[in-house]
Design an enzyme around this catalytic site. Structure first.
Site, mmCIF file in Angstrom:
data_model
loop_
_atom_site.group_PDB
_atom_site.id
_atom_site.type_symbol
_atom_site.label_atom_id
_atom_site.label_comp_id
_atom_site.label_asym_id
_atom_site.label_seq_id
_atom_site.Cartn_x
_atom_site.Cartn_y
_atom_site.Cartn_z
ATOM 1 N N ASP A 118 14.405 -27.644 5.249
ATOM 2 C CA ASP A 118 15.327 -28.221 4.270
ATOM 3 C C ASP A 118 15.092 -27.751 2.848
ATOM 4 O OD1 ASP A 118 16.876 -29.673 6.075
ATOM 5 O OD2 ASP A 118 15.374 -31.259 6.174
ATOM 6 N N ASP A 178 22.477 -26.831 11.371
ATOM 7 C CA ASP A 178 22.410 -27.112 9.926
ATOM 8 C C ASP A 178 21.622 -26.022 9.180
ATOM 9 O OD1 ASP A 178 22.253 -29.209 11.818
ATOM 10 O OD2 ASP A 178 21.864 -30.715 10.304
HETATM 11 N N1 GLY Z 1 20.970 -31.798 8.007
HETATM 12 C C1 GLY Z 1 21.031 -33.083 8.525
HETATM 13 C C2 GLY Z 1 22.395 -33.655 8.649
HETATM 14 O O1 GLY Z 1 23.392 -32.975 8.586
HETATM 15 O O2 GLY Z 1 22.487 -34.842 8.868
#
Ligand code: GLY
Length: 392
Positions: A118, A178
């Protein structure tokens, strides 16, 4: 007329012109004066939120008025600063810039945090937005440092960046869709530093995702677990979707946005092809409601009573504006306009009586965990503002 209202009017007019030229029937993105005033009121509430390094606003429970606040290590921590930078670009009001500078500084330490993928969201949505406004070397240095950190999670055998370190008893090397979003940090870091390494890692990650993350119908899985010894796929699964074979709405948004963005930096036509195919899956889905704002998962059996996810719609809208730029396919423009019209209404803008630093209501964060269901969530606002800027 204030600056925000003036810009909204121009955006609406631009949309009307495009729709007429294309002959495509789209809802216009002209918003009513009441809605403009409502949004204006909400924008200003971001300035009232007290600056505190441990209180990045993430979401809120509108029934209890409780704001869910997070420290910088949370994956959503960069969005609030990003929202303030984007509001500065939309309105020209320097108060947003002053607040954005303060909040951005809190994310700096995340550029060396190796604990998850992240770092891309945290550093690029704050410092990346800062750099678009102020061409400062210190911002570029943080982005390059963040890219270096993200690359420590890359495994050449798998050809991917490892997403998460938790659930080690279930997964060996999980990669989530993601993760495509984090590649923007890498592509930009190569441009800023002249070091091709970050870009090469991004390309390998995108290629591995392209190979393994999509189904025949061009929807995508949420999580692919790899065997790091062989690089083979162990399991195609989910964490945030209804089940392994369901279609988590925000994941489709991440895929379309991520592959369109990767095309921006590489001009690889296979990326554009995948972005288009997944966009078409989303846009033509029989379970998509009339206003285009998806249910949180396209296969939730409780549809039409399932919760919506405005964040998925906003990631998709922003991605589609960029996709339209490369393809000139007017259906992407019309669909993004439709989403933007839908959310700029009393139904989706957070009620003016709620004093909180959020703009839009009705996003769903993590349905299987019963967490953040049908609430205002910070990243919906981020991609909404980005879509407004892209439209402009
Ligand atoms: N990256 C985590 C979400 O989209 O909830």
């Amino acid at each position: 007329m204030n600056k925000v209202s003036f810009i909204s009017l121009i955006l609406g007019f631009a949309s009307l012109t495009t729709a007429c030229k294309s002959g495509i029937k789209s809802q216009k993105t002209i918003v009513s004066p009441t809605t403009k005033t409502l949004l204006d009121t909400r924008y200003k509430m971001l300035l009232d939120y007290p600056v505190d390094s441990l209180s990045m606003p993430r979401s809120m429970n509108v029934k209890t008025n409780e704001i869910h606040k997070v420290p910088s290590r949370d994956w959503t921590s960069g969005f609030f600063a990003g929202n303030l930078w984007q509001l500065y670009r939309l309105t020209g009001d320097s108060k947003y810039k002053e607040q954005a500078q303060k909040w951005t500084a809190f994310s700096k330490k995340e550029s060396v945090n190796r604990n998850s993928h992240d770092v891309g969201f945290k550093v690029y949505c704050s410092f990346g937005e800062a750099l678009k406004v102020e061409n400062k070397k210190e911002y570029a240095d943080v982005i390059i440092k963040g890219a270096e950190t993200l690359c420590t999670r890359f495994d050449p055998k798998v050809g991917s960046i490892r997403s998460w370190d938790f659930n080690k008893e279930i997964w060996d090397f999980p990669v989530i869709i993601d993760n495509m979003m984090n590649l923007e940090l890498l592509f930009e870091a190569s441009k800023l530093s002249g070091n091709p390494k970050y870009r090469e890692v991004a390309i390998q990650h995108a290629n591995t995702t392209l190979k393994n993350q999509f189904r025949e119908d061009n929807s995508c899985y949420h999580v692919i677990d790899y065997d790091p010894k062989t690089g083979n796929v162990r399991k195609k699964t989910t964490l945030q979707g209804y089940n392994d074979d369901s279609v988590w709405a925000r994941g489709q948004g991440w895929a379309v946005y991520g592959f369109t963005m990767s095309y921006r930096y590489t001009k690889d036509p296979t990326y554009l092809k995948q972005a288009e195919a997944t966009a078409k899956f989303f846009m033509s889905n029989k379970n998509l409601p009339e206003d285009g704002i998806p249910y949180w998962d396209f296969k939730d059996p409780s549809i039409p009573n399932a919760a919506r996810d405005v964040s998925a719609a906003m990631v998709m809208a922003s991605g589609l504006y960029e996709l339209y730029g490369y393809t000139k396919n007017k259906s992407y423009l019309a669909f993004a306009d439709k989403l933007m019209t839908s959310v700029q209404s009393d139904k989706y803008i957070l009620n003016a009586n709620i004093k909180a630093p959020f703009l839009l209501d009705h996003s769903t964060g993590n349905w299987p965990k019963h967490d953040e269901i049908d609430e205002p969530i910070i990243y919906a606002d981020y991609y909404f503002l980005e879509a407004l800027l892209r439209k402009k």
